[in-house]
Design a protein around this motif. Structure first.
Motif, PDB file in Angstrom:
ATOM      1  N   SER A   1      -2.771  11.858 -11.286  1.00  0.00           N
ATOM      2  CA  SER A   1      -3.378  10.553 -11.570  1.00  0.00           C
ATOM      3  C   SER A   1      -3.145  10.041 -12.994  1.00  0.00           C
ATOM      4  CB  SER A   1      -4.867  10.561 -11.228  1.00  0.00           C
ATOM      5  OG  SER A   1      -5.541  11.508 -12.001  1.00  0.00           O
TER       6      SER A   1
ATOM      7  N   ASN B   1       0.816  -1.211   0.000  1.00  0.00           N
ATOM      8  CA  ASN B   1       0.000   0.000   0.000  1.00  0.00           C
ATOM      9  C   ASN B   1       0.849   1.260   0.000  1.00  0.00           C
ATOM     10  OD1 ASN B   1      -2.406  -1.382  -0.064  1.00  0.00           O
ATOM     11  ND2 ASN B   1      -2.655  -1.388   2.134  1.00  0.00           N
ATOM     12  N   SER B   2       2.013   1.213   0.607  1.00  0.00           N
ATOM     13  CA  SER B   2       2.816   2.428   0.703  1.00  0.00           C
ATOM     14  C   SER B   2       3.456   2.800  -0.633  1.00  0.00           C
ATOM     15  CB  SER B   2       3.885   2.293   1.783  1.00  0.00           C
ATOM     16  OG  SER B   2       4.822   1.307   1.446  1.00  0.00           O
TER      17      SER B   2
ATOM     18  N   TRP C   1      -5.993   6.564  -5.532  1.00  0.00           N
ATOM     19  CA  TRP C   1      -4.716   6.659  -4.828  1.00  0.00           C
ATOM     20  C   TRP C   1      -4.309   8.116  -4.636  1.00  0.00           C
ATOM     21  CZ3 TRP C   1      -2.714   3.421  -1.733  1.00  0.00           C
ATOM     22  CH2 TRP C   1      -2.887   2.050  -1.914  1.00  0.00           C
TER      23      TRP C   1
ATOM     24  N   ALA D   1       1.576   8.289  -5.655  1.00  0.00           N
ATOM     25  CA  ALA D   1       0.415   9.159  -5.826  1.00  0.00           C
ATOM     26  C   ALA D   1       0.638  10.524  -5.195  1.00  0.00           C
ATOM     27  CB  ALA D   1      -0.828   8.501  -5.229  1.00  0.00           C
ATOM     28  N   ALA D   2       1.481  10.591  -4.188  1.00  0.00           N
ATOM     29  CA  ALA D   2       1.766  11.878  -3.560  1.00  0.00           C
ATOM     30  C   ALA D   2       2.632  12.748  -4.461  1.00  0.00           C
ATOM     31  CB  ALA D   2       2.466  11.668  -2.222  1.00  0.00           C
TER      32      ALA D   2
ATOM     33  N   ALA E   1       0.886   4.731  -2.719  1.00  0.00           N
ATOM     34  CA  ALA E   1       0.564   5.977  -2.014  1.00  0.00           C
ATOM     35  C   ALA E   1       1.700   6.972  -2.157  1.00  0.00           C
ATOM     36  CB  ALA E   1       0.282   5.700  -0.543  1.00  0.00           C
ATOM     37  N   THR E   2       2.937   6.499  -2.094  1.00  0.00           N
ATOM     38  CA  THR E   2       4.092   7.375  -2.251  1.00  0.00           C
ATOM     39  C   THR E   2       4.146   7.945  -3.662  1.00  0.00           C
ATOM     40  OG1 THR E   2       5.304   6.104  -0.613  1.00  0.00           O
ATOM     41  CG2 THR E   2       6.606   7.493  -2.078  1.00  0.00           C
TER      42      THR E   2
ATOM     43  N   TYR F   1      -6.391   9.490  -1.965  1.00  0.00           N
ATOM     44  CA  TYR F   1      -5.916   8.954  -0.683  1.00  0.00           C
ATOM     45  C   TYR F   1      -4.669   9.709  -0.217  1.00  0.00           C
ATOM     46  CZ  TYR F   1      -3.666   5.751   2.572  1.00  0.00           C
ATOM     47  OH  TYR F   1      -3.050   5.212   3.663  1.00  0.00           O
ATOM     48  N   ALA F   2      -3.786  10.013  -1.161  1.00  0.00           N
ATOM     49  CA  ALA F   2      -2.562  10.749  -0.808  1.00  0.00           C
ATOM     50  C   ALA F   2      -2.857  12.225  -0.572  1.00  0.00           C
ATOM     51  CB  ALA F   2      -1.519  10.576  -1.915  1.00  0.00           C
ATOM     52  N   ARG F   3      -4.064  12.665  -0.921  1.00  0.00           N
ATOM     53  CA  ARG F   3      -4.536  14.032  -0.694  1.00  0.00           C
ATOM     54  C   ARG F   3      -3.636  15.093  -1.314  1.00  0.00           C
ATOM     55  NH1 ARG F   3      -7.083  11.281   2.865  1.00  0.00           N
ATOM     56  NH2 ARG F   3      -8.570  11.855   4.411  1.00  0.00           N
TER      57      ARG F   3
END
Length: 129
Positions: A76, A64-65, A93, A71-72, A68-69, A96-98
């Motif tokens: 997209s 998951n990380s 994603w 996506a930050a 997420a990393t 989720y990473a906002r």
């Protein structure tokens, strides 16, 4: 880069592979680093996950990380193209990473406008300010 504990386990496994009987030695088969119960097949995802978890390596959090990393740091459409995932999971994603890319796009537009203004051709007889 692998976590140190996982790298050590892989190194030990590669140096001393467990001998596995083959049903037929007439055809050479690939040797799996993680052989499964079925001859000639690798271990299952579930099996390797359980083994890693027993050694304190939580696979779920690593799985998951990584997205997420990414996506930050990526919008997209780029995330989808780089990872091969569909655009909908890529959007989830990024949400989720906002990361809000509106600020990035506004800064790019501002930089572009500044660049064009600095290189604008002044009419003849006009002085720079």
């Amino acid at each position: 880069m692998l976590p140190p504990r996982f790298a050590e386990l892989l190194r030990r496994l590669a140096e001393q592979p467990k001998p596995r009987p083959h049903l037929s030695r007439s055809r050479p088969r690939p040797r799996w680093l993680f052989p499964g119960m079925v001859p000639g097949k690798p271990t299952s995802t579930h099996g390797i996950t359980q083994k890693l978890n027993r050694h304190g390596i939580m696979v779920r959090s690593a799985r998951n990380s990584a997205p997420a990393t990414l996506a930050a740091d990526l919008p997209s459409p780029i995330l989808a193209a780089v990872t091969g995932m569909h655009r909908h999971p890529a959007l989830r994603w990024v949400a989720y990473a906002r990361r809000d890319w509106a600020e990035y796009l506004a800064a790019r537009a501002e930089d572009g406008a500044t660049y064009l203004a600095e290189r604008a051709v002044l009419p003849s007889g006009a002085e720079e300010a």
